[in-house]
Each structure stands twice: as C-alpha cells, then as structure tokens.
Design a protein around this motif. Structure first.
Motif, PDB file in Angstrom:
ATOM      1  N   SER A 168       0.870  -1.066  -0.072  1.00  0.00           N
ATOM      2  CA  SER A 168       0.220  -0.017   0.165  1.00  0.00           C
ATOM      3  C   SER A 168       1.120   1.191  -0.036  1.00  0.00           C
ATOM      4  O   SER A 168       1.404   1.638   1.089  1.00  0.00           O
ATOM      5  CB  SER A 168      -0.981   0.258   1.291  1.00  0.00           C
ATOM      6  OG  SER A 168      -1.945  -1.113   1.053  1.00  0.00           O
ATOM      7  N   ASP A 196      -1.553  -0.878 -11.073  1.00  0.00           N
ATOM      8  CA  ASP A 196      -2.332  -1.037 -10.039  1.00  0.00           C
ATOM      9  C   ASP A 196      -3.332  -2.384 -10.202  1.00  0.00           C
ATOM     10  O   ASP A 196      -3.800  -2.793 -10.903  1.00  0.00           O
ATOM     11  CB  ASP A 196      -3.202   0.218  -9.852  1.00  0.00           C
ATOM     12  CG  ASP A 196      -4.158  -0.078  -8.402  1.00  0.00           C
ATOM     13  OD1 ASP A 196      -3.432  -0.258  -7.543  1.00  0.00           O
ATOM     14  OD2 ASP A 196      -5.205   0.534  -8.448  1.00  0.00           O
ATOM     15  N   HIS A 197      -3.089  -3.163  -9.104  1.00  0.00           N
ATOM     16  CA  HIS A 197      -4.086  -4.323  -8.865  1.00  0.00           C
ATOM     17  C   HIS A 197      -3.432  -5.312 -10.082  1.00  0.00           C
ATOM     18  O   HIS A 197      -4.148  -6.339 -10.309  1.00  0.00           O
ATOM     19  CB  HIS A 197      -5.424  -4.273  -9.254  1.00  0.00           C
ATOM     20  CG  HIS A 197      -6.173  -3.730  -7.901  1.00  0.00           C
ATOM     21  ND1 HIS A 197      -6.525  -2.274  -7.933  1.00  0.00           N
ATOM     22  CD2 HIS A 197      -6.691  -4.027  -7.006  1.00  0.00           C
ATOM     23  CE1 HIS A 197      -6.950  -2.101  -6.717  1.00  0.00           C
ATOM     24  NE2 HIS A 197      -7.299  -3.036  -6.285  1.00  0.00           N
ATOM     25  N   HIS A 225      -0.461  -8.928   5.573  1.00  0.00           N
ATOM     26  CA  HIS A 225       0.546  -8.559   4.550  1.00  0.00           C
ATOM     27  C   HIS A 225      -0.128  -9.675   3.377  1.00  0.00           C
ATOM     28  O   HIS A 225       0.543 -10.682   3.785  1.00  0.00           O
ATOM     29  CB  HIS A 225       1.806  -8.444   4.600  1.00  0.00           C
ATOM     30  CG  HIS A 225       2.475  -8.225   3.639  1.00  0.00           C
ATOM     31  ND1 HIS A 225       3.995  -8.043   3.167  1.00  0.00           N
ATOM     32  CD2 HIS A 225       2.323  -7.124   2.498  1.00  0.00           C
ATOM     33  CE1 HIS A 225       4.600  -7.610   2.212  1.00  0.00           C
ATOM     34  NE2 HIS A 225       3.339  -7.003   1.799  1.00  0.00           N
ATOM     35  N   SER A 281      -2.150 -11.174  -0.365  1.00  0.00           N
ATOM     36  CA  SER A 281      -2.565 -11.172  -1.653  1.00  0.00           C
ATOM     37  C   SER A 281      -3.941 -12.018  -1.878  1.00  0.00           C
ATOM     38  O   SER A 281      -4.120 -12.844  -1.190  1.00  0.00           O
ATOM     39  CB  SER A 281      -1.484 -11.441  -2.808  1.00  0.00           C
ATOM     40  OG  SER A 281      -1.034 -12.774  -2.562  1.00  0.00           O
ATOM     41  N   CYS A 295     -10.052  -5.685  -9.142  1.00  0.00           N
ATOM     42  CA  CYS A 295      -9.860  -6.389  -7.964  1.00  0.00           C
ATOM     43  C   CYS A 295     -10.181  -7.769  -8.267  1.00  0.00           C
ATOM     44  O   CYS A 295      -9.700  -8.871  -7.652  1.00  0.00           O
ATOM     45  CB  CYS A 295     -10.880  -5.988  -6.860  1.00  0.00           C
ATOM     46  SG  CYS A 295     -10.178  -4.480  -5.978  1.00  0.00           S
ATOM     47  N   HIS A 332      -2.319  -6.506  -0.706  1.00  0.00           N
ATOM     48  CA  HIS A 332      -2.246  -5.123   0.106  1.00  0.00           C
ATOM     49  C   HIS A 332      -1.446  -5.235   1.471  1.00  0.00           C
ATOM     50  O   HIS A 332      -1.207  -6.647   1.856  1.00  0.00           O
ATOM     51  CB  HIS A 332      -3.778  -4.985   0.555  1.00  0.00           C
ATOM     52  CG  HIS A 332      -4.841  -4.842  -0.583  1.00  0.00           C
ATOM     53  ND1 HIS A 332      -4.944  -3.968  -1.261  1.00  0.00           N
ATOM     54  CD2 HIS A 332      -5.499  -5.783  -1.001  1.00  0.00           C
ATOM     55  CE1 HIS A 332      -6.002  -4.127  -2.109  1.00  0.00           C
ATOM     56  NE2 HIS A 332      -6.210  -5.361  -2.199  1.00  0.00           N
ATOM     57  N   ARG A 333      -0.842  -4.301   2.129  1.00  0.00           N
ATOM     58  CA  ARG A 333      -0.500  -4.217   3.455  1.00  0.00           C
ATOM     59  C   ARG A 333      -1.281  -3.269   4.204  1.00  0.00           C
ATOM     60  O   ARG A 333      -1.235  -2.290   3.977  1.00  0.00           O
ATOM     61  CB  ARG A 333       1.091  -3.711   3.243  1.00  0.00           C
ATOM     62  CG  ARG A 333       1.924  -3.604   4.454  1.00  0.00           C
ATOM     63  CD  ARG A 333       3.171  -2.861   4.192  1.00  0.00           C
ATOM     64  NE  ARG A 333       3.814  -2.403   5.343  1.00  0.00           N
ATOM     65  CZ  ARG A 333       3.931  -1.079   5.815  1.00  0.00           C
ATOM     66  NH1 ARG A 333       3.008  -0.116   5.302  1.00  0.00           N
ATOM     67  NH2 ARG A 333       4.416  -0.836   6.800  1.00  0.00           N
ATOM     68  N   SER A 334      -1.854  -4.124   5.330  1.00  0.00           N
ATOM     69  CA  SER A 334      -3.014  -3.278   5.919  1.00  0.00           C
ATOM     70  C   SER A 334      -2.809  -3.494   7.444  1.00  0.00           C
ATOM     71  O   SER A 334      -2.634  -4.441   7.863  1.00  0.00           O
ATOM     72  CB  SER A 334      -4.233  -4.043   5.206  1.00  0.00           C
ATOM     73  OG  SER A 334      -4.279  -3.620   3.982  1.00  0.00           O
ATOM     74  N   GLU A 356      -8.028  -2.140   3.952  1.00  0.00           N
ATOM     75  CA  GLU A 356      -7.456  -3.013   2.578  1.00  0.00           C
ATOM     76  C   GLU A 356      -7.109  -1.632   2.048  1.00  0.00           C
ATOM     77  O   GLU A 356      -7.798  -0.470   1.523  1.00  0.00           O
ATOM     78  CB  GLU A 356      -8.666  -3.466   1.930  1.00  0.00           C
ATOM     79  CG  GLU A 356      -8.457  -3.811   0.595  1.00  0.00           C
ATOM     80  CD  GLU A 356      -9.246  -4.446  -0.256  1.00  0.00           C
ATOM     81  OE1 GLU A 356      -9.412  -5.570  -0.332  1.00  0.00           O
ATOM     82  OE2 GLU A 356     -10.137  -3.633  -0.655  1.00  0.00           O
ATOM     83  N   GLY A 357      -5.581  -1.295   1.908  1.00  0.00           N
ATOM     84  CA  GLY A 357      -5.006  -0.321   1.228  1.00  0.00           C
ATOM     85  C   GLY A 357      -5.016   0.919   2.385  1.00  0.00           C
ATOM     86  O   GLY A 357      -5.160   0.842   3.417  1.00  0.00           O
TER      87      GLY A 357
END
Length: 256
Positions: A4, A40-41, A129, A131, A141, A148-150, A246-247
């Motif tokens: 993120s 992105d994604h 962390h 996917s 998506c 993501h790293r959330s 998320e994000g």
C-alpha cells in the motif's frame, strides 16, 4: 505480496499561458489512468529476477518462478493483469524510476522533468500482508494475484488487544487468502486456485504453506467477518470487534 503505497509527484518545466507547468486536474487524471491501467491491482514481475520464466500468448501471460527451496509459483492470467517490470527487484525506488520514464511521455511539452516517489503507508503497530483475487468483482480486484499491506485492529469488550493483533498479523504475513470454492486438485504441498471472471481466465499455483482459505470471496468485509468469527470461537464470552483495512484509509468492521 502486495503493498500500500502513496504516490508523490513533482513536475519541473516552463510555465504555460495560464501561468502553470501543468494543471493539477490534468496531472491527477493522467497519472491515475496510467497507474490503474498499468500497475495497480496487477502482478508486478521483475523480469531480471533469477529462476523466472515468462510465456506470452494472445491475450494471456504465464509466469513461472522457483522459490529458493525448490517449490514453484505459477500464474496464468490475462496479460493486462500482469505487469512485466525491467528491474531485478520490486522496491519503491525501482518502481518509481520505471514509472517515471514512462509517465513523462504523457505530459504536455511544458513538462521537462518529473520526480516520482512511492511512500509506504505509515502503520503504527501490526499489519497483515496478503494477496488475493475477487472473482465476482467488476473492476481490477478480480485479478487473482494482487495484494495489500494493511492495518488490523482487534477489540475484546471494547479494549484493544494488541497480542491478538500480533498473532493474526504473524499468521497472515505474506499470505495468499484464497476462496475454498476456487481451489482445485493439485500436487501434494501445493494449492491451485482457478476461476473465470469478466476479464478472463485466471489460475494460480503456489505452496500450501503460503495459503489461507476462507469459505467466501476474500473481500475486506468478509475477511473482517471471518476473523471476528474465528476469535469468537476462542473467546465465546467476549464481545469481539475487528477492524480490517484494505489499502490506505479504507476497510471494514465486524462485531460479534
């Protein structure tokens, strides 16, 4: 695994007839559209990485990579879901340089220079962390290997429980959160996920030790709901509240 990152841009150049280097609206539109379309994604693949094999057919790309312990990673996706990056390793610095060289060509001629930085979201405390891929999603998506790293926050009876946060963050460190219905038969010690989504056919095979399955699509809402239910099983007499992000700056809350 996914990240993120916040994007920072600086433009250098002559002023146009409006007294600007480039209108902020144009900057945001061009940059957002390019990022959404390109990286992105998407699964970002550093093409200079060792033990990598990439095959491309009409509209499809297959990526095969061997872990240091000899186990294999295999992803087959529509080509627009995989970004082949001419670097040795995906880092904020390498991605910034790769993106800068391409983005500068999109701006008006007044723009003579562009400085681009990716900055990781500042997270105080534990994070998960992971996917995943959302088959039923209409947008990007649905791509089977984005992540993501959330942040993660867990409350018992209104009090934040950082020990539980650490336990789940450790369990979900560099994990693929899959949907049980998407998992097919595969070799012992491996998990294979397959589905068809609006963008095309997706397939992913990786070691089982890096996977965690849930019974639903792995939306952040369902992740929060799953985690709250699991904790409730262990703490049946406690009120459980989970905030799963998320994000950057978005997520879901589940309470049981």
């Amino acid at each position: 695994m996914g990240e993120s990152w916040l994007l920072q841009l600086e433009l250098d150049g002559a002023l146009n007839e409006q007294g600007m280097v480039c209108d902020f609206g144009i900057v945001k539109k061009l940059t957002r559209e390019w990022m959404d379309k390109t990286i992105d994604h998407a699964l970002l693949v550093p093409t200079r990485m060792d033990n990598l094999k990439v095959e491309q057919a009409v509209g499809q790309t297959r990526v095969e990579w061997v872990y240091p312990d000899g186990q294999a990673f295999n992803c087959l996706s529509p080509s627009k879901a995989i970004a082949l990056i001419d670097v040795e390793e995906i880092t904020p610095e390498s991605m910034a340089e790769w993106c800068r060289a391409q983005l500068i060509e999109l701006f008006p001629q007044e723009v003579k220079g562009l400085n681009l930085r990716f900055v990781a979201e500042q997270i105080d405390g534990d994070f998960y962390h992971y996917s995943h891929g959302l088959q039923q999603h209409d947008g990007n998506c649905q791509r089977i290997a984005h992540g993501h790293r959330s942040r993660i926050e867990i409350f018992l009876n209104g009090e934040r429980d950082q020990k539980l946060e650490h336990e789940w963050a450790s369990r979900w460190s560099d994990i693929y959160i899959g949907t049980s219905a998407h998992r097919k038969e595969s070799a012992e010690g491996m998990h294979t996920y397959e589905y068809r989504a609006p963008q095309g056919e997706f397939s992913l095979t990786l070691p089982a030790q890096y996977c965690y399955d849930i019974d639903t699509e792995s939306t952040v809402e369902q992740i929060a709901r799953h985690l709250a239910a699991r904790i409730k099983q262990m703490k049946p007499f406690d009120e459980v509240l989970v905030r799963a992000y998320e994000g950057v700056g978005k997520g879901a809350v589940s309470q049981v």
